[in-house]
Design a protein around this motif. Structure first.
Motif, short mmCIF file in Angstrom:
data_model
loop_
_atom_site.label_atom_id
_atom_site.label_comp_id
_atom_site.label_asym_id
_atom_site.label_seq_id
_atom_site.Cartn_x
_atom_site.Cartn_y
_atom_site.Cartn_z
N UNK A 1 39.19 39.47 49.88
CA UNK A 1 37.76 39.11 50.55
C UNK A 1 36.53 39.96 49.57
N UNK A 2 37.17 39.99 49.01
CA UNK A 2 36.06 40.65 47.28
C UNK A 2 36.08 39.36 46.29
N UNK A 3 35.04 39.01 46.05
CA UNK A 3 34.54 37.44 45.17
C UNK A 3 35.62 37.70 43.84
N UNK A 4 35.29 38.95 42.87
CA UNK A 4 35.90 39.43 41.95
C UNK A 4 37.52 39.43 41.65
N UNK A 5 38.29 39.79 42.79
CA UNK A 5 39.50 40.16 42.99
C UNK A 5 40.07 38.72 43.52
N UNK A 6 39.14 38.00 44.62
CA UNK A 6 39.67 37.12 44.57
C UNK A 6 39.52 35.70 43.97
N UNK A 7 38.75 35.49 42.79
CA UNK A 7 38.84 34.70 41.51
C UNK A 7 39.30 34.78 40.34
N UNK A 8 40.10 36.67 40.31
CA UNK A 8 41.13 37.04 39.25
C UNK A 8 42.89 36.42 39.72
N UNK A 9 42.44 36.45 40.96
CA UNK A 9 43.79 36.26 42.04
C UNK A 9 44.38 35.33 41.27
N UNK A 10 42.95 33.96 42.28
CA UNK A 10 43.35 32.87 42.57
C UNK A 10 43.98 31.65 41.31
#
Length: 194
Positions: A69-78
């Motif tokens: 749910x955290x934008x930066x983490x989501x972007x890095x994980x995807x």
């Protein structure tokens, strides 16, 4: 009818990786981040023959839901090697709870990511979700878990194309995905929200 999903809670004591906060992960050096992602992938790749292994995997997926749910983490994980591993789990996991929660993580990543590289296998995820929904069309509980992820991925692609960020061919959406989606909507399946 939209149904609210119950909030997920993970048990940090039985998590087979350190339960880093999103803030801690955001400030990590690349090498530490890569090691973290590798450990996550190895837990997900592990066999789920025993009940304990399946529980560990579910616990990890709950933890990933809280991070996604955290934008930066989501972007890095995807954009990491995790996304192909999630697709593989969606295809191969014997436990339907695991498949449902893998779909939930995929949907959350798609919803919260702000960046999407051309090499992220979004089309593969859409194709697989479409196939699994089609194969289990009479299982409305399963559809409730899989449809939101499919919808979020389609919406993510639409957002990127609208901004002109990538060529249209970059993420081909199979026509079957729209057919399955429309069929589900016509039949009035109750969707989970979020």
């Amino acid at each position: 009818q939209i149904m609210k999903q119950v909030p997920v809670r993970f048990d940090s004591k039985t998590l087979h990786i350190p339960a880093y906060s999103a803030e801690k992960l955001s400030s990590m050096a690349d090498m530490d981040w890569n090691n973290f992602v590798k450990r996550v992938c190895s837990v997900l790749d592990a066999s789920e023959k025993s009940t304990g292994a399946a529980r560990s995997k579910l616990n990890l997926l709950y933890y990933l839901c809280t991070l996604a749910v955290h934008k930066e983490i989501a972007s890095r994980l995807i954009s990491s090697q995790l996304f192909p591993v999630l697709i593989q789990q969606l295809r191969a996991a014997a436990n339907w709870d695991i498949r449902a929660n893998v779909a939930r993580v995929i949907g959350l990543l798609a919803l919260h990511t702000s960046e999407l590289g051309e090499n992220v296998p979004v089309s593969e995820a859409i194709t697989l979700l479409t196939e699994v929904i089609r194969e289990n069309f009479r299982n409305s509980k399963l559809k409730q878990c899989l449809l939101p992820a499919l919808g979020e991925l389609l919406y993510l692609i639409a957002r990127k194309e609208e901004k002109g960020e990538h060529r249209r061919e970059c993420w081909a959406v199979p026509s079957a995905a729209y057919t399955v989606l429309m069929r589900c909507l016509r039949e009035g399946v109750r969707l989970f929200h979020g």
